[in-house]
Design a protein around this motif. Structure first.
Motif, PDB file in Angstrom:
ATOM      1  N   GLY A   1       8.641   5.045 -15.581  1.00  0.00           N
ATOM      2  CA  GLY A   1       9.291   6.267 -15.374  1.00  0.00           C
ATOM      3  C   GLY A   1       8.850   6.537 -13.592  1.00  0.00           C
ATOM      4  N   PHE A   2       9.595   7.606 -13.507  1.00  0.00           N
ATOM      5  CA  PHE A   2       9.150   8.190 -12.118  1.00  0.00           C
ATOM      6  C   PHE A   2       7.973   8.893 -11.955  1.00  0.00           C
ATOM      7  CE2 PHE A   2      13.789   8.334 -13.156  1.00  0.00           C
ATOM      8  CZ  PHE A   2      14.294   7.444 -12.222  1.00  0.00           C
ATOM      9  N   ILE A   3       7.404   8.341 -10.685  1.00  0.00           N
ATOM     10  CA  ILE A   3       6.038   8.923 -10.444  1.00  0.00           C
ATOM     11  C   ILE A   3       5.989  10.184  -9.357  1.00  0.00           C
ATOM     12  CG2 ILE A   3       3.765   8.375  -9.242  1.00  0.00           C
ATOM     13  CD1 ILE A   3       4.264   7.026 -11.993  1.00  0.00           C
ATOM     14  N   ILE A   4       5.797  11.098  -9.660  1.00  0.00           N
ATOM     15  CA  ILE A   4       5.444  12.440  -8.835  1.00  0.00           C
ATOM     16  C   ILE A   4       4.104  12.821  -8.943  1.00  0.00           C
ATOM     17  CG2 ILE A   4       6.174  14.805  -8.390  1.00  0.00           C
ATOM     18  CD1 ILE A   4       8.829  14.289  -9.335  1.00  0.00           C
ATOM     19  N   ASN A   5       3.166  12.574  -8.023  1.00  0.00           N
ATOM     20  CA  ASN A   5       1.828  12.511  -8.130  1.00  0.00           C
ATOM     21  C   ASN A   5       1.209  12.940  -6.736  1.00  0.00           C
ATOM     22  OD1 ASN A   5      -1.301  12.029  -8.256  1.00  0.00           O
ATOM     23  ND2 ASN A   5      -0.735  10.908 -10.178  1.00  0.00           N
ATOM     24  N   LYS A   6       0.708  13.829  -6.509  1.00  0.00           N
ATOM     25  CA  LYS A   6       0.316  14.713  -5.285  1.00  0.00           C
ATOM     26  C   LYS A   6      -1.038  13.836  -4.829  1.00  0.00           C
ATOM     27  CE  LYS A   6      -1.670  18.757  -2.974  1.00  0.00           C
ATOM     28  NZ  LYS A   6      -1.931  20.288  -3.095  1.00  0.00           N
ATOM     29  N   ASP A   7      -1.958  13.478  -5.855  1.00  0.00           N
ATOM     30  CA  ASP A   7      -3.232  12.680  -5.455  1.00  0.00           C
ATOM     31  C   ASP A   7      -2.833  11.479  -4.876  1.00  0.00           C
ATOM     32  OD1 ASP A   7      -4.498  15.049  -6.441  1.00  0.00           O
ATOM     33  OD2 ASP A   7      -4.837  14.126  -8.708  1.00  0.00           O
ATOM     34  N   GLU A   8      -1.716  10.765  -5.497  1.00  0.00           N
ATOM     35  CA  GLU A   8      -1.434   9.385  -5.109  1.00  0.00           C
ATOM     36  C   GLU A   8      -0.444   9.500  -3.956  1.00  0.00           C
ATOM     37  OE1 GLU A   8      -1.089   6.476  -8.001  1.00  0.00           O
ATOM     38  OE2 GLU A   8      -2.294   7.722  -9.432  1.00  0.00           O
TER      39      GLU A   8
ATOM     40  N   PHE B   1       4.632  20.447   4.598  1.00  0.00           N
ATOM     41  CA  PHE B   1       4.834  20.061   3.114  1.00  0.00           C
ATOM     42  C   PHE B   1       3.449  20.334   2.505  1.00  0.00           C
ATOM     43  CE2 PHE B   1       3.985  16.801  -0.059  1.00  0.00           C
ATOM     44  CZ  PHE B   1       4.697  17.020  -0.973  1.00  0.00           C
ATOM     45  N   PHE B   2       3.244  20.803   1.259  1.00  0.00           N
ATOM     46  CA  PHE B   2       2.014  21.442   0.618  1.00  0.00           C
ATOM     47  C   PHE B   2       2.025  20.443  -0.564  1.00  0.00           C
ATOM     48  CE2 PHE B   2      -0.432  24.113  -2.181  1.00  0.00           C
ATOM     49  CZ  PHE B   2      -1.764  24.102  -1.480  1.00  0.00           C
ATOM     50  N   GLY B   3       2.757  20.279  -1.537  1.00  0.00           N
ATOM     51  CA  GLY B   3       2.932  19.561  -2.796  1.00  0.00           C
ATOM     52  C   GLY B   3       4.128  19.624  -3.526  1.00  0.00           C
ATOM     53  N   GLN B   4       4.104  18.913  -4.823  1.00  0.00           N
ATOM     54  CA  GLN B   4       5.368  18.757  -5.287  1.00  0.00           C
ATOM     55  C   GLN B   4       5.015  18.535  -6.919  1.00  0.00           C
ATOM     56  OE1 GLN B   4       8.229  15.167  -5.339  1.00  0.00           O
ATOM     57  NE2 GLN B   4       9.190  16.621  -3.904  1.00  0.00           N
ATOM     58  N   ASN B   5       5.786  19.150  -7.746  1.00  0.00           N
ATOM     59  CA  ASN B   5       5.546  18.890  -9.274  1.00  0.00           C
ATOM     60  C   ASN B   5       6.903  19.238  -9.897  1.00  0.00           C
ATOM     61  OD1 ASN B   5       5.606  21.844  -8.758  1.00  0.00           O
ATOM     62  ND2 ASN B   5       3.985  22.320 -10.239  1.00  0.00           N
ATOM     63  N   VAL B   6       6.842  19.183 -11.127  1.00  0.00           N
ATOM     64  CA  VAL B   6       8.177  19.328 -12.077  1.00  0.00           C
ATOM     65  C   VAL B   6       7.812  20.516 -12.826  1.00  0.00           C
ATOM     66  CG1 VAL B   6       9.734  18.380 -13.638  1.00  0.00           C
ATOM     67  CG2 VAL B   6       8.594  16.994 -12.072  1.00  0.00           C
ATOM     68  N   VAL B   7       8.705  21.480 -12.987  1.00  0.00           N
ATOM     69  CA  VAL B   7       8.458  22.664 -13.863  1.00  0.00           C
ATOM     70  C   VAL B   7       9.793  22.911 -14.444  1.00  0.00           C
ATOM     71  CG1 VAL B   7       8.325  25.139 -13.724  1.00  0.00           C
ATOM     72  CG2 VAL B   7       6.928  23.848 -12.210  1.00  0.00           C
ATOM     73  N   ASN B   8       9.515  22.961 -15.872  1.00  0.00           N
ATOM     74  CA  ASN B   8      10.899  23.153 -16.693  1.00  0.00           C
ATOM     75  C   ASN B   8      11.946  21.980 -16.456  1.00  0.00           C
ATOM     76  OD1 ASN B   8       9.729  25.151 -18.115  1.00  0.00           O
ATOM     77  ND2 ASN B   8      10.754  26.873 -16.694  1.00  0.00           N
ATOM     78  N   ASN B   9      11.657  20.887 -16.154  1.00  0.00           N
ATOM     79  CA  ASN B   9      12.609  19.657 -16.041  1.00  0.00           C
ATOM     80  C   ASN B   9      12.969  19.638 -14.510  1.00  0.00           C
ATOM     81  OD1 ASN B   9      13.584  17.259 -17.148  1.00  0.00           O
ATOM     82  ND2 ASN B   9      15.697  18.188 -17.175  1.00  0.00           N
ATOM     83  N   GLU B  10      12.815  20.490 -13.662  1.00  0.00           N
ATOM     84  CA  GLU B  10      13.411  20.755 -12.413  1.00  0.00           C
ATOM     85  C   GLU B  10      12.217  20.515 -11.322  1.00  0.00           C
ATOM     86  OE1 GLU B  10      16.849  23.550 -11.055  1.00  0.00           O
ATOM     87  OE2 GLU B  10      14.753  24.478 -11.031  1.00  0.00           O
TER      88      GLU B  10
END
Length: 549
Positions: free
Chosen positions: A58-65, A230-239
């Motif tokens: 799957g797709f990786i969205i991980n601030k720590d890494e 740039f500060f960070g990225q995550n997924v909220v409600n599939n977006e």
């Protein structure tokens, strides 16, 4: 016996060959089920340490890494870079297909994608980290999603992400991306109030941009004092949600007026636009910087009422500053001014003008307010500057526990005073002794330029009068030789006399119609003697006539 054995082996071989053929035929003919009526739930990959721990495709969205979805533009093409976990030999698969889901309004559509580059980043036990570079082209859509299909022996599991419910087997889907309609989710910027010195964030539903400082103000001075990272990225409600930190350095603006000053008396703050130049969409955020609106009023209004700066500071700006900076702290302010002689030379009002402590040029933010009245020495200074044609600027600086923390935008202060311009000289040329002895009336040789020029402020509510007088006792006075100076139809004398009354606003020109007349003179005159008359002019409001009881 041998014959039967050979036959069985032959039959078994045929069965094996037939079975193998059927399996390959099914694989080739299998139809791809793509999302076409709604966006699919994104397929989240997971990387775990340890040889025996299974990594999840799957797709990786991980601030720590440090794994993010990125967007960039190259030679006119828009690219999206996507990190994902897949089989370590995924590049050997010939069954990989790519698909783009697009939403415009309430309509969902899709199309295949052909220009994709996949690069292996790092090997693990049975899986690897891959980076996809997808060329999206010039797609027009509010939102998009990228889907990948692979049912080959080197491809994906049948159940990946949304395929767990059997909807899209062998399909992995990215989070939904804002595309030609990127949304700003940050409430502190949505209110449109912006002040310098405080860090804030901006969150949008677009991928990360590859540039480091991506946010740009349309004001070069603000742009020099601000940065966006740039500060960070995550997924909220599939977006997807990508967040940037916006910082501004108050010390870079504390001494600048030129380029930031507002002269708008109807609008608080200085309008500016913060733009994020996203390849797919420029996100423009209109902001009002500084919270202070320009001051413009007539000097006569000041004679009747004082100015309270509370009326010129936006209350929501004060609330925002005190709410953000004032928790557990004391917020104080000081007012500064400069003139058009040296616009960026800001001086402290309370230091330069000391005879009015009630002015409150320094105080507690939100509690105290600076006032300006007619008798105040600073106000009188403002009026004198206006009379000489110089401009005055004001700025308020705010301190937290004595340290400069923010400030307002500088504003133009317009104390509108009526002005009167008169000719430097009214020239009657050479008049013969005979005409002085016998009497006569003569017009000015400069009559075309002999005029009064008045400027009456629009805010003025008075009718203004012009009075004139002359000195009659000078040795070379025209009156000494029985002369009489007449302007605007009035004979001038040592006693001031009203020669004009003005009730209009704006610029007013009045021809003087200057004349000099002689009533006859019988004393000796020296030839080529110059006779002059000094005229005193005065512009003042008419005194209202009170009705008797």
């Amino acid at each position: 016996m041998n014959t039967k054995r050979k036959l069985l082996l032959f039959i078994s071989g045929m069965a094996l060959i037939l079975l193998f053929t059927i399996m390959n035929t099914n694989t080739v003919k299998a139809a791809v089920t793509w999302p076409t009526t709604s966006f699919a739930t994104w397929t989240q990959g997971r990387r775990s340490d340890g040889i025996l721990t299974r990594n999840i495709y799957g797709f990786i969205i991980n601030k720590d890494e440090g794994y993010y979805m990125e967007e960039y533009k190259d030679s006119g093409n828009i690219h999206i870079k996507i990190p994902l976990i897949a089989y370590k030999d995924w590049n050997k698969s010939d069954n990989t297909k790519y698909y783009l889901v697009m939403q415009n309004g309430n309509n969902i559509s899709g199309q295949t994608i052909s220009n994709v580059t996949r690069t292996k980043i790092e090997d693990y036990s049975r899986t690897s980290l891959w980076m996809l570079d997808v060329t999206v082209g010039n797609i027009t859509a509010d939102k998009i999603q990228i889907c990948i299909y692979d049912d080959g022996s080197y491809g994906f599991w049948k159940t990946n992400g949304v395929a767990d419910d059997g909807t899209y087997p062998f399909v992995m889907s990215t989070p939904v991306l804002g595309w030609n309609n990127v949304t700003n989710f940050n409430q502190s910027l949505k209110d449109g109030i912006f002040y310098v010195g405080r860090n804030t964030t901006l969150t949008m539903n677009a991928p990360k941009l590859q540039d480091s400082n991506v946010g740009k103000f349309d004001n070069s001075i603000l742009n020099n004092a601000g940065e966006s990272h740039f500060f960070g990225q995550n997924v909220v409600n599939n977006e997807i949600r990508t967040t940037y930190e916006i910082t501004t350095d108050v010390t870079k603006l504390g001494g600048i007026v030129d380029g930031l000053v507002s002269s708008d008396t109807n609008k608080y703050g200085l309008d500016t636009v913060l733009t994020y130049e996203i390849p797919s969409d420029n996100l423009k955020i209109p902001l009002s910087y500084g919270g202070l609106k320009a001051i413009s009023l007539s000097a006569e209004a000041l004679d009747n009422a004082s100015i309270n700066t509370k009326d010129y500071l936006e209350s929501s700006f004060v609330d925002k500053v005190t709410g953000d900076l004032g928790t557990g702290h004391t917020l104080t302010y000081s007012w500064f001014y400069s003139t058009s002689d040296n616009i960026n030379d800001l001086k402290k009002v309370s230091t330069e003008f000391t005879n009015n402590k009630d002015r409150k040029a320094d105080g507690t933010l939100g509690t105290d307010w600076m006032t300006l009245s007619a008798k105040d020495d600073f106000t009188q200074y403002l009026e004198k500057q206006a009379l000489t044609g110089k401009k005055i600027y004001l700025m308020m600086k705010v301190y937290v526990d004595g340290k400069l923390s923010t400030l307002t935008n500088p504003i133009l202060v317009q104390i509108q005073v009526p002005t009167l311009k008169v000719p430097d000289k009214i020239d009657f040329g050479t008049i013969s002794v005979k005409n002085i002895y016998n009497g006569g009336s003569f017009e000015s040789l400069t009559k075309d330029s002999d005029k009064l020029s008045l400027s009456i402020p629009d805010t003025s509510k008075s009718t203004w009068k012009v009075t004139s007088s002359i000195k009659e006792n000078d040795d070379n006075s025209i009156t000494k030789i029985n002369g009489q100076l007449n302007i605007l139809g009035k004979n001038l004398s040592a006693t001031p006399i009203e020669v004009a009354s003005i009730s209009k606003h704006g610029l007013v020109d009045l021809p003087l119609n200057a004349k000099v007349s002689f009533r006859g003179y019988h004393n000796p005159l020296t030839p080529r003697t110059n006779f002059t008359e000094d005229i005193n002019w005065n512009l003042s409001p008419e005194t209202p006539i009170m009705a008797s009881n």
